[in-house]
Design an enzyme around this catalytic site. Structure first.
Site, mmCIF file in Angstrom:
data_model
loop_
_atom_site.group_PDB
_atom_site.id
_atom_site.type_symbol
_atom_site.label_atom_id
_atom_site.label_comp_id
_atom_site.label_asym_id
_atom_site.label_seq_id
_atom_site.Cartn_x
_atom_site.Cartn_y
_atom_site.Cartn_z
ATOM 1 N N HIS A 251 0.831 -1.200 0.000
ATOM 2 C CA HIS A 251 0.000 0.000 0.000
ATOM 3 C C HIS A 251 0.874 1.262 0.000
ATOM 4 O O HIS A 251 1.481 1.608 1.016
ATOM 5 C CB HIS A 251 -0.920 -0.032 1.236
ATOM 6 C CG HIS A 251 -1.841 1.123 1.322
ATOM 7 N ND1 HIS A 251 -2.278 1.651 2.513
ATOM 8 C CD2 HIS A 251 -2.432 1.874 0.350
ATOM 9 C CE1 HIS A 251 -3.080 2.669 2.267
ATOM 10 N NE2 HIS A 251 -3.186 2.823 0.966
ATOM 11 N N GLU B 102 3.095 0.608 3.233
ATOM 12 C CA GLU B 102 2.554 -0.317 4.213
ATOM 13 C C GLU B 102 2.546 -1.704 3.560
ATOM 14 O O GLU B 102 2.003 -1.850 2.462
ATOM 15 C CB GLU B 102 1.112 0.153 4.493
ATOM 16 C CG GLU B 102 0.571 -0.150 5.822
ATOM 17 C CD GLU B 102 -0.822 0.494 6.029
ATOM 18 O OE1 GLU B 102 -1.448 1.015 5.083
ATOM 19 O OE2 GLU B 102 -1.282 0.448 7.171
ATOM 20 N N ASN C 217 -5.033 3.812 7.163
ATOM 21 C CA ASN C 217 -6.419 4.239 6.939
ATOM 22 C C ASN C 217 -7.350 3.913 8.097
ATOM 23 O O ASN C 217 -8.400 4.532 8.226
ATOM 24 C CB ASN C 217 -6.942 3.651 5.635
ATOM 25 C CG ASN C 217 -6.406 4.426 4.454
ATOM 26 O OD1 ASN C 217 -6.250 5.641 4.522
ATOM 27 N ND2 ASN C 217 -6.094 3.730 3.378
HETATM 28 N N1 CAA Z 1 3.335 14.205 -7.420
HETATM 29 C C1 CAA Z 1 4.673 14.338 -7.406
HETATM 30 N N2 CAA Z 1 5.320 15.267 -6.660
HETATM 31 C C2 CAA Z 1 4.554 16.092 -5.934
HETATM 32 C C3 CAA Z 1 3.143 16.027 -5.904
HETATM 33 C C4 CAA Z 1 2.544 15.040 -6.703
HETATM 34 N N3 CAA Z 1 1.204 14.876 -6.735
HETATM 35 N N4 CAA Z 1 2.685 16.990 -5.089
HETATM 36 C C5 CAA Z 1 3.748 17.648 -4.596
HETATM 37 N N5 CAA Z 1 4.879 17.102 -5.100
HETATM 38 C C6 CAA Z 1 6.254 17.532 -4.832
HETATM 39 C C7 CAA Z 1 6.475 18.939 -5.305
HETATM 40 O O1 CAA Z 1 6.829 18.964 -6.657
HETATM 41 C C8 CAA Z 1 7.585 19.412 -4.420
HETATM 42 O O2 CAA Z 1 8.797 18.869 -4.919
HETATM 43 P P1 CAA Z 1 10.164 19.689 -4.877
HETATM 44 O O3 CAA Z 1 10.762 19.363 -3.556
HETATM 45 O O4 CAA Z 1 10.919 19.144 -6.016
HETATM 46 O O5 CAA Z 1 9.816 21.138 -5.022
HETATM 47 C C9 CAA Z 1 7.283 18.717 -3.090
HETATM 48 O O6 CAA Z 1 6.452 17.593 -3.414
HETATM 49 C C10 CAA Z 1 6.554 19.621 -2.132
HETATM 50 O O7 CAA Z 1 5.399 20.100 -2.781
HETATM 51 P P2 CAA Z 1 4.798 21.583 -2.650
HETATM 52 O O8 CAA Z 1 5.889 22.513 -2.233
HETATM 53 O O9 CAA Z 1 4.024 21.877 -3.877
HETATM 54 O O10 CAA Z 1 3.688 21.479 -1.563
HETATM 55 P P3 CAA Z 1 3.724 21.017 -0.080
HETATM 56 O O11 CAA Z 1 5.015 21.290 0.603
HETATM 57 O O12 CAA Z 1 2.479 21.569 0.471
HETATM 58 O O13 CAA Z 1 3.588 19.419 -0.165
HETATM 59 C C11 CAA Z 1 2.275 17.485 -0.132
HETATM 60 C C12 CAA Z 1 2.574 18.792 -0.864
HETATM 61 C C13 CAA Z 1 3.518 16.617 -0.109
HETATM 62 C C14 CAA Z 1 1.182 16.790 -0.929
HETATM 63 C C15 CAA Z 1 1.832 17.831 1.347
HETATM 64 O O14 CAA Z 1 0.774 18.736 1.327
HETATM 65 C C16 CAA Z 1 1.415 16.606 2.130
HETATM 66 O O15 CAA Z 1 2.230 15.876 2.648
HETATM 67 N N6 CAA Z 1 0.073 16.394 2.240
HETATM 68 C C17 CAA Z 1 -0.459 15.245 2.946
HETATM 69 C C18 CAA Z 1 -0.416 14.034 2.041
HETATM 70 C C19 CAA Z 1 -0.916 12.809 2.716
HETATM 71 O O16 CAA Z 1 -1.337 12.802 3.864
HETATM 72 N N7 CAA Z 1 -0.910 11.723 1.970
HETATM 73 C C20 CAA Z 1 -1.415 10.460 2.445
HETATM 74 C C21 CAA Z 1 -2.816 10.349 1.995
HETATM 75 S S1 CAA Z 1 -3.502 8.856 2.605
HETATM 76 C C22 CAA Z 1 -3.095 7.728 1.492
HETATM 77 O O17 CAA Z 1 -2.503 7.954 0.478
HETATM 78 C C23 CAA Z 1 -3.557 6.375 1.826
HETATM 79 C C24 CAA Z 1 -4.835 5.989 1.211
HETATM 80 O O18 CAA Z 1 -4.975 4.809 0.944
HETATM 81 C C25 CAA Z 1 -5.952 6.910 1.019
#
Ligand code: CAA
Length: 281
Positions: free
Chosen positions: A138, A150, A188
């Site tokens: 996961h 995971e 989750n």
């Molecule tokens: N794909 C690839 N790279 C990405 C991206 C994406 N969708 N979104 C952001 N990035 C990269 C950016 O390009 C940036 O890279 P650099 O270091 O090269 O600049 C870096 O990540 C940081 O991005 P930003 O500066 O634009 O934005 P940020 O600092 O706010 O980070 C985030 C964005 C990483 C998404 C952050 O908001 C975050 O960690 N959010 C929470 C995400 C989370 O909780 N995910 C788990 C969800 S649950 C899950 O996935 C399980 C499930 O089964 C549902």
């Protein structure tokens, strides 16, 4: 492990394909829709170009990584894969159909991993011809950024399968957390009830969308507020995970919030439909 198959070119399949190709694996990815494959390849190109611009990848390495990804619509593409990762929609019927179509094309030694975020790995394993070579893998969204994978052991998963997949995850630069096969595993089981509670908080009128997200971002240091995160994950996926928790653990505390149900019924699924708790038009 040399060649990895991926089923589904949505946001998870795309991210998995990208990190596998960059790590040096040959990738075979299929999807039922041409436009989904085209969007996936465009996303990978954008992400890899950004890595080049950031100086994390050479121009040559980026080109080679992109050439390693072969896409198509036919399961025959997986004939010489060592591992196939299923990343289709979070719907047990869909996953069962996919596994049924996949199995006849695989070599006998190939491992199958599922990227399900909540469905029983044990039940999915039992739907294949190789339950011992079946495991939950996961990834978190966005896959290229999030550190965790995971790994979930079904009751049938053999230790060598588990060890191989653990080594693969580590070779992709990820950190592994091991979970036993209970509904929604670890991430989750904890994250989704929090998101569901945030939606109940909105439903009860305790705070606005912005207040709830600001409260959790600045008050609990979460990178995204729970409603923004729900939009990011997809409200249909959030609902599917709550259903898995509710039916699998038979506890009323996992009942999906009626507002979440209503949004999904309206087709307001978050970022991917440009409307969820926020408007992305
Ligand atoms: N794909 C690839 N790279 C990405 C991206 C994406 N969708 N979104 C952001 N990035 C990269 C950016 O390009 C940036 O890279 P650099 O270091 O090269 O600049 C870096 O990540 C940081 O991005 P930003 O500066 O634009 O934005 P940020 O600092 O706010 O980070 C985030 C964005 C990483 C998404 C952050 O908001 C975050 O960690 N959010 C929470 C995400 C989370 O909780 N995910 C788990 C969800 S649950 C899950 O996935 C399980 C499930 O089964 C549902």
């Amino acid at each position: 492990m040399e060649r990895i198959g991926i089923i589904g070119a949505g946001q998870m399949g795309t991210g998995i394909a990208q990190i596998c190709a960059v790590a040096g694996y040959d990738v075979r990815m299929i999807d039922v829709k041409d436009e989904v494959i085209a969007a996936s390849l465009a996303t990978i190109e954008t992400n890899i170009s950004r890595q080049v611009a950031r100086g994390r990848l050479s121009v040559d390495a980026a080109e080679i990584a992109q050439q390693r990804i072969v896409t198509g619509k036919d399961y025959a593409l997986f004939g010489d894969c060592d591992l196939v990762i299923e990343a289709a929609s979070e719907d047990e019927e869909v996953k069962r159909d996919v596994l049924k179509s996949l199995v006849p094309h695989l070599s006998p030694d190939a491992i199958i991993a599922t990227n399900t975020s909540s469905i029983s790995i044990t039940r999915l394993a039992a739907a294949t011809d190789r339950p011992g070579k079946f495991v939950g893998m996961h990834f978190m969204n966005p896959v290229p950024v999030m550190q965790l994978v995971e790994l979930i052991r079904a009751i049938q998963t053999e230790q060598p399968t588990f060890d191989t997949v653990r080594r693969l995850a580590e070779s992709l630069g990820k950190t592994v957390s091991v979970a036993e096969d209970f509904p929604a595993f670890i991430v989750n089981r904890i994250l989704m009830p929090m998101i569901n509670e945030a939606i109940y908080t909105l439903y009860a009128g305790v705070g606005s969308v912005e207040s709830i997200d600001t409260a959790m971002k600045l008050g609990a240091n979460h990178p995204m507020g729970p409603l923004e995160l729900a939009d990011f994950i997809g409200l249909d996926t959030c609902l599917a995970i709550m259903h898995s928790l509710h039916s699998g653990l038979a506890d009323a505390k996992y009942q999906p919030c009626p507002l979440l149900v209503k949004y999904v019924e309206a087709g307001w699924l978050g970022r991917k439909t440009k409307r969820g708790f926020y408007d992305y038009h």
